[in-house]
Design a protein around this motif. Structure first.
Motif, short mmCIF file in Angstrom:
data_model
loop_
_atom_site.label_atom_id
_atom_site.label_comp_id
_atom_site.label_asym_id
_atom_site.label_seq_id
_atom_site.Cartn_x
_atom_site.Cartn_y
_atom_site.Cartn_z
N GLY A 111 0.88 -1.02 -0.07
CA GLY A 111 -0.02 -0.04 -0.20
C GLY A 111 0.88 1.17 0.15
N ASN A 112 0.29 2.23 -0.27
CA ASN A 112 0.76 3.70 -0.16
C ASN A 112 0.03 4.45 0.49
N ILE A 113 0.96 5.19 1.45
CA ILE A 113 0.31 5.98 2.47
C ILE A 113 0.25 7.37 1.95
N VAL A 114 -1.02 7.78 1.68
CA VAL A 114 -1.53 9.06 1.20
C VAL A 114 -1.72 10.17 2.16
N ASN A 115 -2.05 9.83 3.19
CA ASN A 115 -2.63 10.99 3.98
C ASN A 115 -2.70 10.41 5.31
#
Length: 174
Positions: A8-12
């Motif tokens: 996953g990508n941490i977006v906020n």
């Protein structure tokens, strides 16, 4: 040296209690983000081990918090980073027959019934009904391949190819 795969990508951030919005990039979000799961935050310089404390789904995001990261101040610096898992944690026992991990599909050559190379799988999109694979070919516009039995006829990991049956309108010839 360990091999790591992006989950996953941490977006906020989300709220003030150390929760993060994660855009999932895994085939098994319920497994990868479950309470107690061990992941790593991958920054430009290091991989920081973390343990999932809480997990919930909100809109298109996995909302997670980590043990020992109780505040927004503890996690805000991780916006824009990735969550990864050690590849040795993966097991083929998790997969049913004719199921594959995303990292096994991405990079495969797509060929039609005549053996014509149509590009490489570059991304997998989860649409609900079925996954859709983005296919890139240099000099051509990206196109989308639905992962359905009528189209995808064979996945050959040993030879690095996906054999498909071409359907009308599948590739925009413009």
């Amino acid at each position: 040296m360990a091999n790591f795969l992006t989950v996953g990508n941490i977006v906020n951030t989300q709220g003030l209690k150390g929760e993060l919005r994660v855009m999932s990039q895994t085939d098994f979000p319920e497994e990868r983000f479950k309470v107690g799961a061990k992941l790593f935050i991958e920054t430009k310089t290091e991989k920081i081990p973390v343990t999932i404390k809480t997990h919930r789904l909100h809109k298109n995001f996995q909302l997670v918090s980590f043990v020992d990261y109780p505040s927004i101040n503890d996690v805000e610096k991780y916006k824009g980073t990735r969550l990864v898992v050690d590849a040795s944690e993966l097991s083929d026992d998790d997969l049913a027959e004719d199921e594959f991990y995303y990292h096994e599909i991405i990079g495969l050559e797509v060929i039609d019934e005549n053996g014509q190379n149509l590009g490489k799988v570059s991304e997998i999109l989860e649409t609900g009904a079925n996954d859709v694979w983005t296919v890139k070919k240099p000099g051509r516009k990206d196109w989308y391949l639905p992962y359905i039995d009528q189209v995808v006829k064979e996945i050959d990991l040993d030879h690095g190819v996906v054999k498909i049956e071409m359907m009308e309108g599948l590739i925009d010839e413009d």
